[in-house]
Enzyme design. Structure first.
Site, PDB file in Angstrom:
ATOM      1  N   ARG A   1      61.805   1.763  86.929  1.00  0.00           N
ATOM      2  CA  ARG A   1      62.558   1.453  85.754  1.00  0.00           C
ATOM      3  C   ARG A   1      62.706   2.761  85.150  1.00  0.00           C
ATOM      4  O   ARG A   1      61.969   3.403  84.461  1.00  0.00           O
ATOM      5  CB  ARG A   1      61.750   0.407  85.019  1.00  0.00           C
ATOM      6  CG  ARG A   1      62.703  -0.197  83.848  1.00  0.00           C
ATOM      7  CD  ARG A   1      61.885  -1.137  82.969  1.00  0.00           C
ATOM      8  NE  ARG A   1      61.864  -2.284  83.623  1.00  0.00           N
ATOM      9  CZ  ARG A   1      61.064  -3.248  83.346  1.00  0.00           C
ATOM     10  NH1 ARG A   1      59.951  -2.937  82.338  1.00  0.00           N
ATOM     11  NH2 ARG A   1      60.891  -4.373  83.634  1.00  0.00           N
TER      12      ARG A   1
ATOM     13  N   GLY B   1      49.595   2.279  91.502  1.00  0.00           N
ATOM     14  CA  GLY B   1      49.881   2.931  90.086  1.00  0.00           C
ATOM     15  C   GLY B   1      51.110   3.912  90.425  1.00  0.00           C
ATOM     16  O   GLY B   1      51.372   4.765  89.550  1.00  0.00           O
TER      17      GLY B   1
ATOM     18  N   ARG C   1      57.553   3.468  84.868  1.00  0.00           N
ATOM     19  CA  ARG C   1      58.308   2.922  83.623  1.00  0.00           C
ATOM     20  C   ARG C   1      58.687   4.345  82.696  1.00  0.00           C
ATOM     21  O   ARG C   1      58.339   5.224  83.200  1.00  0.00           O
ATOM     22  CB  ARG C   1      57.337   2.000  82.901  1.00  0.00           C
ATOM     23  CG  ARG C   1      56.750   0.781  83.435  1.00  0.00           C
ATOM     24  CD  ARG C   1      57.882  -0.107  83.720  1.00  0.00           C
ATOM     25  NE  ARG C   1      57.482  -1.553  84.121  1.00  0.00           N
ATOM     26  CZ  ARG C   1      57.244  -1.793  85.655  1.00  0.00           C
ATOM     27  NH1 ARG C   1      57.565  -0.855  86.594  1.00  0.00           N
ATOM     28  NH2 ARG C   1      56.654  -2.998  85.887  1.00  0.00           N
TER      29      ARG C   1
ATOM     30  N   TYR D   1      61.060 -15.315  81.804  1.00  0.00           N
ATOM     31  CA  TYR D   1      61.718 -14.210  80.503  1.00  0.00           C
ATOM     32  C   TYR D   1      62.795 -13.704  81.028  1.00  0.00           C
ATOM     33  O   TYR D   1      63.835 -13.971  80.360  1.00  0.00           O
ATOM     34  CB  TYR D   1      60.356 -13.242  80.838  1.00  0.00           C
ATOM     35  CG  TYR D   1      60.647 -12.097  79.418  1.00  0.00           C
ATOM     36  CD1 TYR D   1      60.561 -12.170  78.316  1.00  0.00           C
ATOM     37  CD2 TYR D   1      60.786 -10.875  80.018  1.00  0.00           C
ATOM     38  CE1 TYR D   1      60.957 -11.384  77.534  1.00  0.00           C
ATOM     39  CE2 TYR D   1      60.948  -9.979  79.043  1.00  0.00           C
ATOM     40  CZ  TYR D   1      60.984 -10.137  77.755  1.00  0.00           C
ATOM     41  OH  TYR D   1      61.214  -9.045  76.688  1.00  0.00           O
TER      42      TYR D   1
END
Ligand code: NAD
Ligand code: UDP
Length: 325
Positions: free
Chosen positions: A293, A223, A227, A161
């Site tokens: 991110r 966890g 994001r 990707y």
């Protein structure tokens, strides 16, 4: 800025690839609402006919079933090509994830971008590429600005990707510089909302589905990876503004509100009233899964006057009824 936005008043014939997908179908709705004519193209590899069934009777919408990796034959003029077609889920547990469609993913990003740029060149039309925050890989710069060159593994599970999209960006810039094609590149960060496939494997559909079934939410790893999730309507607004602008270099569009996956799970459980808590599945966190991110959207704010308006809590409340259906 005003002059750029005024361009939206003109009606265009737009070829939109990936039109039956999550983002493509929302973008088709927006383009039609702005008065444009849309020719949707899709091969349904990860998309869904249901996403565009409401457009069947719309005289400004037509559809071509086609794999963009093959030569694209369009006979009547096109003013704008918008290239969204690509498998987009990183989850190997999902049959629709790009790790399970590796060659198709590389082909959609490479050959599909080449073919759609070919259409733009043939008709002297404008071109917009849907790129991704995955361009930055597992980023060492935080938050990520458009100038950051990324930390990408060229061989890992995400490489099909990431490298396809990096090639797609390079090809788009080459057509811009060498063939003078009027191009745009949007780097999309994690987006969610109605019409996401429930079996798509991305974290928000997974969590919502598990919560609906009263099951514990599966956290991959510890966890604490983060994001930054953008609600689909905000994203569509940002992409439309970029499409109508004159800006050629890549632009981040996403919501800078960063959250850990653990916090996201707790929020989903709270909003759905799911009493089952969370379960850690360390082994499901694959290598290359970015640790952090977050988009830096300074550029989008300044050139497009855009920023997201929907909080994660509001966006999830708008998305939950879609999953209940
Ligand atoms: P999606 O899977 O819902 O939509 C992709 C669409 O493209 C599907 O309808 C699929 O059938 C179609 N498609 C794929 N390969 C094709 C081919 N060879 N020929 C014709 N059609 C093909 O995914 P999405 O989330 O809507 O993603 C749309 C675009 O946005 C993709 O390019 C993706 O890389 C990009 N993106 C999405 C996100 C996100 O969070 N949703 C984040 C970053 C980038
Ligand atoms: N993830 C998770 N549980 C799930 C699905 C995903 O903990 O059921 C994690 C995944 O490992 C990643 C993050 O959630 O760290 C976001 O995953 P997603 O597939 O939505 O997209 P990505 O941003 O990784 O492309």
């Amino acid at each position: 800025m005003d002059d750029q936005i005024k361009e939206s008043e003109a009606t265009m014939r737009i070829l939109l690839t990936g039109a039956a997908g999550f983002l493509g179908s929302h973008f088709a709705d927006r383009l039609l609402a702005e008065g444009h004519m849309v020719i949707g193209m899709d091969n349904f590899i990860t998309g869904n006919r249901e996403n565009i069934v409401h457009l069947n009777e719309n005289p400004n919408f037509s559809f071509i079933f086609h794999d963009v990796s093959n030569f694209i034959q369009v006979t009547s003029p096109i003013d704008y090509v918008v290239h969204f077609a690509s498998p987009a889920s990183p989850n190997p547990a999902s049959p629709l994830g790009y790790p399970n469609l590796p060659i198709q993913t590389l082909k959609a990003g490479a050959l599909g971008t080449h073919n759609t740029l070919g259409v733009a060149r043939a008709f002297k039309s404008k071109f917009l590429l849907a790129s991704t925050s995955e361009i930055y890989g597992d980023p060492l710069e935080h938050p990520q600005k458009e100038t950051y060159r990324g930390n990408v593994d060229p061989l890992g599970p995400r490489s099909v990707y990431d490298e396809a999209k990096r090639f797609a960006e390079a090809l788009t810039m080459a057509y811009h510089r060498f063939h003078n094609i009027d191009t745009r590149i949007v780097r999309i960060f994690n987006t969610y909302g109605p019409r996401m496939r429930i079996d798509d494997g991305r974290v928000i559909p997974n969590f919502l589905l598990q919560a609906m079934h009263g099951e514990p939410l599966t956290i991959y790893g510890d966890g604490y990876q983060t994001r930054s999730f953008c609600y689909v309507d905000d994203l569509i607004e940002g992409i439309y503004r970029l499409m109508m602008s004159d800006y050629h270099a890549p632009v981040n569009i996403g919501n800078p509100a960063e959250i850990s996956i653990r916090e996201l799970a707790n929020l989903v459980n709270e909003l759905t009233g799911n009493p089952s808590g969370i379960i850690e599945q360390a082994e499901k966190r694959h290598s290359n899964d970015p640790q952090r991110r977050q988009p830096d959207i300074t550029l989008a704010r300044s050139i497009l006057g855009w920023e997201p308006k929907t909080s994660l809590r509001e966006g999830l409340l708008l998305t939950i009824p879609h999953f209940k259906k």
